[in-house]
Motif scaffolding. Structure first.
Motif, PDB file in Angstrom:
ATOM      1  N   ALA A 128       0.837  -1.211   0.000  1.00 12.55           N
ATOM      2  CA  ALA A 128       0.000   0.000   0.000  1.00 12.55           C
ATOM      3  C   ALA A 128       0.870   1.259   0.000  1.00 12.55           C
ATOM      4  N   GLN A 129       1.899   1.275   0.843  1.00 14.69           N
ATOM      5  CA  GLN A 129       2.768   2.451   0.920  1.00 14.69           C
ATOM      6  C   GLN A 129       3.558   2.629  -0.377  1.00 14.69           C
ATOM      7  N   MET A 130       4.143   1.551  -0.898  1.00 17.22           N
ATOM      8  CA  MET A 130       4.925   1.658  -2.133  1.00 17.22           C
ATOM      9  C   MET A 130       4.029   2.051  -3.311  1.00 17.22           C
ATOM     10  N   ASP A 131       2.802   1.529  -3.360  1.00 18.11           N
ATOM     11  CA  ASP A 131       1.876   1.923  -4.424  1.00 18.11           C
ATOM     12  C   ASP A 131       1.560   3.416  -4.335  1.00 18.11           C
ATOM     13  N   MET A 132       1.414   3.935  -3.109  1.00 14.62           N
ATOM     14  CA  MET A 132       1.178   5.369  -2.925  1.00 14.62           C
ATOM     15  C   MET A 132       2.387   6.164  -3.434  1.00 14.62           C
ATOM     16  N   PHE A 133       3.607   5.704  -3.112  1.00 16.39           N
ATOM     17  CA  PHE A 133       4.812   6.386  -3.576  1.00 16.39           C
ATOM     18  C   PHE A 133       4.895   6.362  -5.104  1.00 16.39           C
ATOM     19  N   ILE A 134       4.529   5.242  -5.708  1.00 19.43           N
ATOM     20  CA  ILE A 134       4.572   5.119  -7.166  1.00 19.43           C
ATOM     21  C   ILE A 134       3.530   6.046  -7.804  1.00 19.43           C
ATOM     22  N   ARG A 135       2.318   6.116  -7.235  1.00 20.69           N
ATOM     23  CA  ARG A 135       1.301   7.049  -7.750  1.00 20.69           C
ATOM     24  C   ARG A 135       1.801   8.483  -7.646  1.00 20.69           C
ATOM     25  N   ASN A 136       2.429   8.817  -6.521  1.00 19.50           N
ATOM     26  CA  ASN A 136       2.977  10.164  -6.338  1.00 19.50           C
ATOM     27  C   ASN A 136       4.060  10.445  -7.378  1.00 19.50           C
ATOM     28  N   PHE A 137       4.932   9.467  -7.621  1.00 16.30           N
ATOM     29  CA  PHE A 137       5.974   9.625  -8.631  1.00 16.30           C
ATOM     30  C   PHE A 137       5.343   9.952  -9.984  1.00 16.30           C
ATOM     31  N   ASP A 138       4.326   9.175 -10.355  1.00 14.36           N
ATOM     32  CA  ASP A 138       3.671   9.376 -11.647  1.00 14.36           C
ATOM     33  C   ASP A 138       3.011  10.758 -11.724  1.00 14.36           C
ATOM     34  N   GLU A 139       2.397  11.193 -10.633  1.00 18.05           N
ATOM     35  CA  GLU A 139       1.770  12.523 -10.585  1.00 18.05           C
ATOM     36  C   GLU A 139       2.832  13.627 -10.746  1.00 18.05           C
ATOM     37  N   ALA A 140       3.995  13.406 -10.176  1.00 19.48           N
ATOM     38  CA  ALA A 140       5.062  14.415 -10.192  1.00 19.48           C
ATOM     39  C   ALA A 140       5.667  14.620 -11.577  1.00 19.48           C
ATOM     40  N   LEU A 141       5.454  13.684 -12.490  1.00 22.52           N
ATOM     41  CA  LEU A 141       6.086  13.757 -13.814  1.00 22.52           C
ATOM     42  C   LEU A 141       5.758  15.031 -14.577  1.00 22.52           C
ATOM     43  N   THR A 142       4.637  15.664 -14.291  1.00 23.95           N
ATOM     44  CA  THR A 142       4.247  16.878 -15.017  1.00 23.95           C
ATOM     45  C   THR A 142       4.617  18.163 -14.278  1.00 23.95           C
ATOM     46  N   HIS A 143       5.283  18.054 -13.153  1.00 27.02           N
ATOM     47  CA  HIS A 143       5.579  19.224 -12.321  1.00 27.02           C
ATOM     48  C   HIS A 143       7.056  19.598 -12.374  1.00 27.02           C
ATOM     49  N   PRO A 144       7.362  20.868 -12.155  1.00 24.80           N
ATOM     50  CA  PRO A 144       6.427  21.972 -11.970  1.00 24.80           C
ATOM     51  C   PRO A 144       5.715  22.293 -13.273  1.00 24.80           C
ATOM     52  N   ASP A 145       4.407  22.507 -13.155  1.00 23.97           N
ATOM     53  CA  ASP A 145       3.588  22.782 -14.330  1.00 23.97           C
ATOM     54  C   ASP A 145       3.208  24.266 -14.364  1.00 23.97           C
ATOM     55  N   SER A 146       2.346  24.635 -15.314  1.00 19.67           N
ATOM     56  CA  SER A 146       1.988  26.046 -15.470  1.00 19.67           C
ATOM     57  C   SER A 146       1.270  26.591 -14.243  1.00 19.67           C
ATOM     58  N   LEU A 147       0.502  25.758 -13.563  1.00 17.25           N
ATOM     59  CA  LEU A 147      -0.161  26.208 -12.336  1.00 17.25           C
ATOM     60  C   LEU A 147       0.864  26.480 -11.231  1.00 17.25           C
ATOM     61  N   ASP A 148       1.877  25.617 -11.116  1.00 18.02           N
ATOM     62  CA  ASP A 148       2.959  25.855 -10.145  1.00 18.02           C
ATOM     63  C   ASP A 148       3.671  27.173 -10.453  1.00 18.02           C
ATOM     64  N   GLU A 149       3.917  27.424 -11.736  1.00 17.26           N
ATOM     65  CA  GLU A 149       4.560  28.684 -12.128  1.00 17.26           C
ATOM     66  C   GLU A 149       3.669  29.878 -11.793  1.00 17.26           C
ATOM     67  N   GLU A 150       2.379  29.739 -12.002  1.00 16.94           N
ATOM     68  CA  GLU A 150       1.444  30.820 -11.665  1.00 16.94           C
ATOM     69  C   GLU A 150       1.457  31.080 -10.154  1.00 16.94           C
ATOM     70  N   HIS A 151       1.496  30.015  -9.367  1.00 16.74           N
ATOM     71  CA  HIS A 151       1.565  30.171  -7.906  1.00 16.74           C
ATOM     72  C   HIS A 151       2.873  30.840  -7.483  1.00 16.74           C
ATOM     73  N   ALA A 152       3.967  30.550  -8.188  1.00 16.80           N
ATOM     74  CA  ALA A 152       5.245  31.214  -7.899  1.00 16.80           C
ATOM     75  C   ALA A 152       5.135  32.715  -8.189  1.00 16.80           C
ATOM     76  N   LYS A 153       4.463  33.076  -9.280  1.00 14.69           N
ATOM     77  CA  LYS A 153       4.256  34.493  -9.617  1.00 14.69           C
ATOM     78  C   LYS A 153       3.445  35.187  -8.527  1.00 14.69           C
ATOM     79  N   VAL A 154       2.383  34.546  -8.067  1.00 16.06           N
ATOM     80  CA  VAL A 154       1.547  35.106  -6.998  1.00 16.06           C
ATOM     81  C   VAL A 154       2.384  35.298  -5.735  1.00 16.06           C
ATOM     82  N   PHE A 155       3.228  34.330  -5.412  1.00 18.14           N
ATOM     83  CA  PHE A 155       4.129  34.426  -4.254  1.00 18.14           C
ATOM     84  C   PHE A 155       5.015  35.662  -4.372  1.00 18.14           C
ATOM     85  N   VAL A 156       5.623  35.863  -5.534  1.00 19.95           N
ATOM     86  CA  VAL A 156       6.497  37.020  -5.752  1.00 19.95           C
ATOM     87  C   VAL A 156       5.696  38.313  -5.624  1.00 19.95           C
ATOM     88  N   ASN A 157       4.543  38.372  -6.253  1.00 17.74           N
ATOM     89  CA  ASN A 157       3.725  39.592  -6.203  1.00 17.74           C
ATOM     90  C   ASN A 157       3.328  39.947  -4.776  1.00 17.74           C
TER      91      ASN A 157
END
Length: 170
Positions: free
Chosen positions: A135-164
């Motif tokens: 169960a734990q390793m499957d969760m880590f693998i799902r997280n790994f797969d989710e992370a493949l697209t990051h940082p994405d455009s939404l993360d970049e937008e959040h970074a801009k908001v942080f700076v502003n």
């Protein structure tokens, strides 16, 4: 002395991407963007944005050395980490890294987002998987797969908001 200095350490390009986003949204020309691992010298600035990739819940010793060497400055942190959107984990990272900042500085806060991990991490999870920890390793693998697209455009937008937000407060 520069108004802004964006320093970063990036192993996979994730933190470099966020550093470039932050740099692009800082006003004026009195600013610089420097990769800590390639830096010959680090210029002085009024405000530092210091970024790192997370290892074991904090920054590297090179980043902690920079943080602890600054005095009388404005300091903001940013980081990318493989683990997913976990506010509690992100707060722990911020607490661990900001502990290196001396009290005579003004700590401005942190921006942390998910970042993709090297393929070998997924292979490690797969090799470590047993019936007992499936169960734990499957969760880590799902997280790994989710992370493949990051940082994405939404993360970049959040970074801009942080700076502003920081620019409005400094």
């Amino acid at each position: 002395m520069l108004d802004y200095l964006v320093l970063y350490q990036s192993e996979t390009g994730n933190t470099k991407k966020i550093a470039a986003t932050i740099f692009a949204h800082l006003p004026g020309n009195s600013k610089d963007l420097i990769d800590l691992d390639a830096a010959k010298e680090i210029p002085e600035a009024q405000t530092y944005f210091i970024g790192f990739c997370v290892h074991r819940g904090s920054c590297s010793m090179a980043v902690s050395d920079i943080l602890s060497s600054l005095s009388g400055k404005n300091i903001a942190l940013f980081a990318t980490c493989g683990m997913g959107n976990s506010p509690d984990y992100y707060q722990a990272i911020e607490k661990n890294a900001s502990a290196w900042i001396e009290d005579d500085n003004q700590y401005l806060g942190a921006f942390i987002c998910q970042g993709k991990m090297p393929r070998k991490v997924r292979q490690k999870y797969e090799a470590m998987r047993t019936e007992e920890n499936a169960a734990q390793m499957d969760m880590f693998i799902r997280n790994f797969d989710e992370a493949l697209t990051h940082p994405d455009s939404l993360d970049e937008e959040h970074a801009k908001v942080f700076v502003n937000k920081l620019l409005m407060g400094t």
